[in-house]
Scaffold this active site. Structure first.
Site, PDB file in Angstrom:
ATOM      1  N   CYS A 112       8.698 -12.345   2.918  1.00  0.00           N
ATOM      2  CA  CYS A 112       7.626 -11.980   3.869  1.00  0.00           C
ATOM      3  C   CYS A 112       6.977 -13.198   4.525  1.00  0.00           C
ATOM      4  O   CYS A 112       6.329 -13.074   5.557  1.00  0.00           O
ATOM      5  CB  CYS A 112       6.573 -11.142   3.162  1.00  0.00           C
ATOM      6  N   HIS A 251       0.107 -10.896   6.928  1.00  0.00           N
ATOM      7  CA  HIS A 251       1.293 -10.106   6.574  1.00  0.00           C
ATOM      8  C   HIS A 251       0.825  -8.708   6.197  1.00  0.00           C
ATOM      9  O   HIS A 251      -0.196  -8.529   5.527  1.00  0.00           O
ATOM     10  CB  HIS A 251       2.013 -10.775   5.399  1.00  0.00           C
ATOM     11  N   ASN A 281       5.514  -2.226   5.770  1.00  0.00           N
ATOM     12  CA  ASN A 281       5.819  -3.628   5.482  1.00  0.00           C
ATOM     13  C   ASN A 281       7.204  -3.962   6.037  1.00  0.00           C
ATOM     14  O   ASN A 281       8.193  -3.376   5.615  1.00  0.00           O
ATOM     15  CB  ASN A 281       5.766  -3.817   3.953  1.00  0.00           C
TER      16      ASN A 281
HETATM   17  O1  UT7 Z   1       5.317  -7.862   1.000  1.00  0.00           O
HETATM   18  C1  UT7 Z   1       5.456  -8.759  -0.017  1.00  0.00           C
HETATM   19  C2  UT7 Z   1       4.622  -8.624  -1.167  1.00  0.00           C
HETATM   20  N1  UT7 Z   1       4.342  -7.271  -1.563  1.00  0.00           N
HETATM   21  C3  UT7 Z   1       3.182  -7.037  -2.071  1.00  0.00           C
HETATM   22  O2  UT7 Z   1       2.372  -7.929  -2.136  1.00  0.00           O
HETATM   23  C4  UT7 Z   1       2.911  -5.672  -2.605  1.00  0.00           C
HETATM   24  C5  UT7 Z   1       1.767  -5.740  -3.557  1.00  0.00           C
HETATM   25  N2  UT7 Z   1       1.555  -4.493  -4.294  1.00  0.00           N
HETATM   26  C6  UT7 Z   1       1.064  -3.388  -3.723  1.00  0.00           C
HETATM   27  O3  UT7 Z   1       0.846  -3.312  -2.532  1.00  0.00           O
HETATM   28  C7  UT7 Z   1       0.711  -2.236  -4.638  1.00  0.00           C
HETATM   29  O4  UT7 Z   1       0.822  -2.669  -5.965  1.00  0.00           O
HETATM   30  C8  UT7 Z   1       1.576  -0.961  -4.422  1.00  0.00           C
HETATM   31  C9  UT7 Z   1       1.221  -0.293  -3.132  1.00  0.00           C
HETATM   32  C10 UT7 Z   1       3.056  -1.348  -4.429  1.00  0.00           C
HETATM   33  C11 UT7 Z   1       1.329   0.022  -5.547  1.00  0.00           C
HETATM   34  O5  UT7 Z   1      -0.054   0.346  -5.598  1.00  0.00           O
HETATM   35  P1  UT7 Z   1      -0.856   0.275  -6.978  1.00  0.00           P
HETATM   36  O6  UT7 Z   1      -2.228   0.710  -6.689  1.00  0.00           O
HETATM   37  O7  UT7 Z   1      -0.671  -1.097  -7.539  1.00  0.00           O
HETATM   38  O8  UT7 Z   1      -0.137   1.367  -7.812  1.00  0.00           O
HETATM   39  P2  UT7 Z   1       0.621   1.213  -9.232  1.00  0.00           P
HETATM   40  O9  UT7 Z   1       1.946   0.567  -9.051  1.00  0.00           O
HETATM   41  O10 UT7 Z   1      -0.317   0.606 -10.236  1.00  0.00           O
HETATM   42  O11 UT7 Z   1       0.820   2.723  -9.609  1.00  0.00           O
HETATM   43  C12 UT7 Z   1      -0.288   3.580  -9.865  1.00  0.00           C
HETATM   44  C13 UT7 Z   1       0.241   4.989 -10.098  1.00  0.00           C
HETATM   45  C14 UT7 Z   1       1.388   5.040 -11.087  1.00  0.00           C
HETATM   46  O12 UT7 Z   1       1.252   6.240 -11.828  1.00  0.00           O
HETATM   47  P3  UT7 Z   1       0.640   6.236 -13.326  1.00  0.00           P
HETATM   48  O13 UT7 Z   1       1.566   5.323 -14.113  1.00  0.00           O
HETATM   49  O14 UT7 Z   1      -0.736   5.655 -13.176  1.00  0.00           O
HETATM   50  O15 UT7 Z   1       0.684   7.664 -13.725  1.00  0.00           O
HETATM   51  C15 UT7 Z   1       2.606   5.121 -10.239  1.00  0.00           C
HETATM   52  O16 UT7 Z   1       3.676   5.754 -10.876  1.00  0.00           O
HETATM   53  O17 UT7 Z   1       0.766   5.506  -8.877  1.00  0.00           O
HETATM   54  C16 UT7 Z   1       2.097   5.962  -9.095  1.00  0.00           C
HETATM   55  N3  UT7 Z   1       2.857   5.782  -7.863  1.00  0.00           N
HETATM   56  C17 UT7 Z   1       2.897   6.714  -6.905  1.00  0.00           C
HETATM   57  N4  UT7 Z   1       2.336   7.942  -6.793  1.00  0.00           N
HETATM   58  C18 UT7 Z   1       2.562   8.623  -5.683  1.00  0.00           C
HETATM   59  C19 UT7 Z   1       3.587   4.718  -7.485  1.00  0.00           C
HETATM   60  N5  UT7 Z   1       4.111   4.940  -6.268  1.00  0.00           N
HETATM   61  C20 UT7 Z   1       3.704   6.172  -5.896  1.00  0.00           C
HETATM   62  C21 UT7 Z   1       3.917   6.961  -4.753  1.00  0.00           C
HETATM   63  N6  UT7 Z   1       3.334   8.156  -4.672  1.00  0.00           N
HETATM   64  N7  UT7 Z   1       4.677   6.518  -3.718  1.00  0.00           N
END
Ligand code: UT7
Length: 325
Positions: A112, A251, A281
């Protein structure tokens, strides 16, 4: 003479995939995607369209804006992690399609942060006296390496390309570029299959190793810290303060990362350029497209300082201060 952006243009494919569309593919919801990421829709390139095709469409617009022809270009750099092929470089495909001269062409791989890395390389080569006009493209077809069964990643990515022509400017231009990397955290975001570590086999494909793997939660913390730190370092390099910045062009990985970065820099909401809701993204293409869109917007004027900042797989990060020429 300084080096500045003398032309710009971007391209995104016509097909729009909304969050509602994704609800039909994986267990997700428009509400989750919107609140956790800020994304509402993304663009999907058709199967026959490769990254060079998108890059060429963006490049033609950038050349037109610069009032130049492909013949005037001395150097082509494409920032991408989804090249047409491992080799030759996507920049070579772009050169052939543009019918540019037999100039230097190569790709930069910094995920990125790739577009900001490419800006630094092009600026250095121009200012060394080697070249006059460089075409710098950030282009990705991330949907080609997306696992459409993995809700953790498939809701995040989109396709597109942004291109700038860099050349001599009397005033302003690229005032600073700061870059950094930490390869010890490569496991947080990568595509493990297909390279020399895990050459493509039936086994690697069966295991989905040709798809993006991401530990989003862990990345998030690094992203917020490193985007802000990079921004401050680029400002310091340029001899500027955050009050000198008109717009932040971050980004577009997650709107929560964008707003957290803005808060750390004490910038107002109206100073932050956001297009993640439209495109998701696009890795190397995110900053490139955002820069092009902002340069075409009414608010951005000659003399404004823009602060580009990015963070991504590698880990890599970077920031650049550009004064609009
Ligand atoms: O571009 C280069 C660099 N990229 C980044 O910097 C990305 C950085 N990370 C992020 O933007 C975020 O971490 C994400 C958007 C990828 C994820 O958001 P989050 O708030 O960190 O969610 P999480 O991974 O902690 O997941 C929270 C919950 C989980 O469920 P449980 O375990 O709490 O029951 C996931 O399974 O959300 C669930 N989950 C979803 N639910 C519905 C993960 N993806 C989804 C989804 N829809 N698409």
């Amino acid at each position: 003479m300084d080096t500045g952006v003398i032309g710009w243009g971007f391209y995104v494919p016509d097909e729009v995939r909304t969050n509602k569309d994704l609800e039909k593919i994986v267990d997700t919801s428009d509400e989750w995607i919107t609140t956790r990421t800020g994304i509402k829709e993304r663009r999907i390139a058709p199967p026959e369209m490769a990254v060079s095709d998108m890059g060429v469409k963006a490049a033609k617009k950038a050349l037109k804006k610069a009032g130049l022809t492909p013949f005037d270009i001395d150097l082509i750099i494409v920032a991408t992690i989804t090249p047409d092929m491992f080799f030759p470089s996507t920049a070579c495909f772009v050169q052939a399609k543009l019918k540019a001269r037999n100039i230097a062409c190569f790709d930069v791989s910094a995920a990125c942060s790739g577009f900001i890395y490419a800006l630094k390389v092009a600026k250095g080569l121009i200012e060394s006296g080697s070249y006059r006009n460089a075409l710098v493209i950030g282009a990705e077809k991330l949907t080609a390496i997306t696992d459409w069964q993995d809700r953790n990643t498939c809701v995040l990515f989109g396709d597109g390309a942004g291109a700038v022509v860099l050349g001599p400017v009397k005033k302003g231009g690229i005032k600073s570029v700061y870059l950094g990397a930490d390869g010890s955290k490569s496991e947080l975001l990568n595509m493990p299959g297909g390279g020399s570590r895990n050459p493509a086999t039936h086994e690697t494909v069966n295991q989905g190793m040709h798809y993006v793997k991401m530990k989003g939660n862990e990345l998030f913390k690094f992203a917020v810290r490193l985007m802000a730190e990079s921004a401050y370092k680029a400002l310091r390099k340029a001899g500027l303060d955050k009050t000198d910045i008109k717009y932040l062009i971050p980004h577009q990985a997650n709107s929560r990362i964008i707003w957290a970065t803005a808060r750390k820099l004490d910038l107002e909401k109206k100073q932050i350029f956001v297009n993640i809701h439209k495109y998701g993204n696009m890795s190397s293409a995110s900053c490139a497209v955002a820069l092009c869109e902002s340069l075409s917007s009414k608010g951005v004027k000659k003399g404004d300082n823009l602060l580009l900042v990015a963070f991504g797989g590698g880990l890599t990060w970077g920031a650049s201060v550009i004064e609009v020429s």
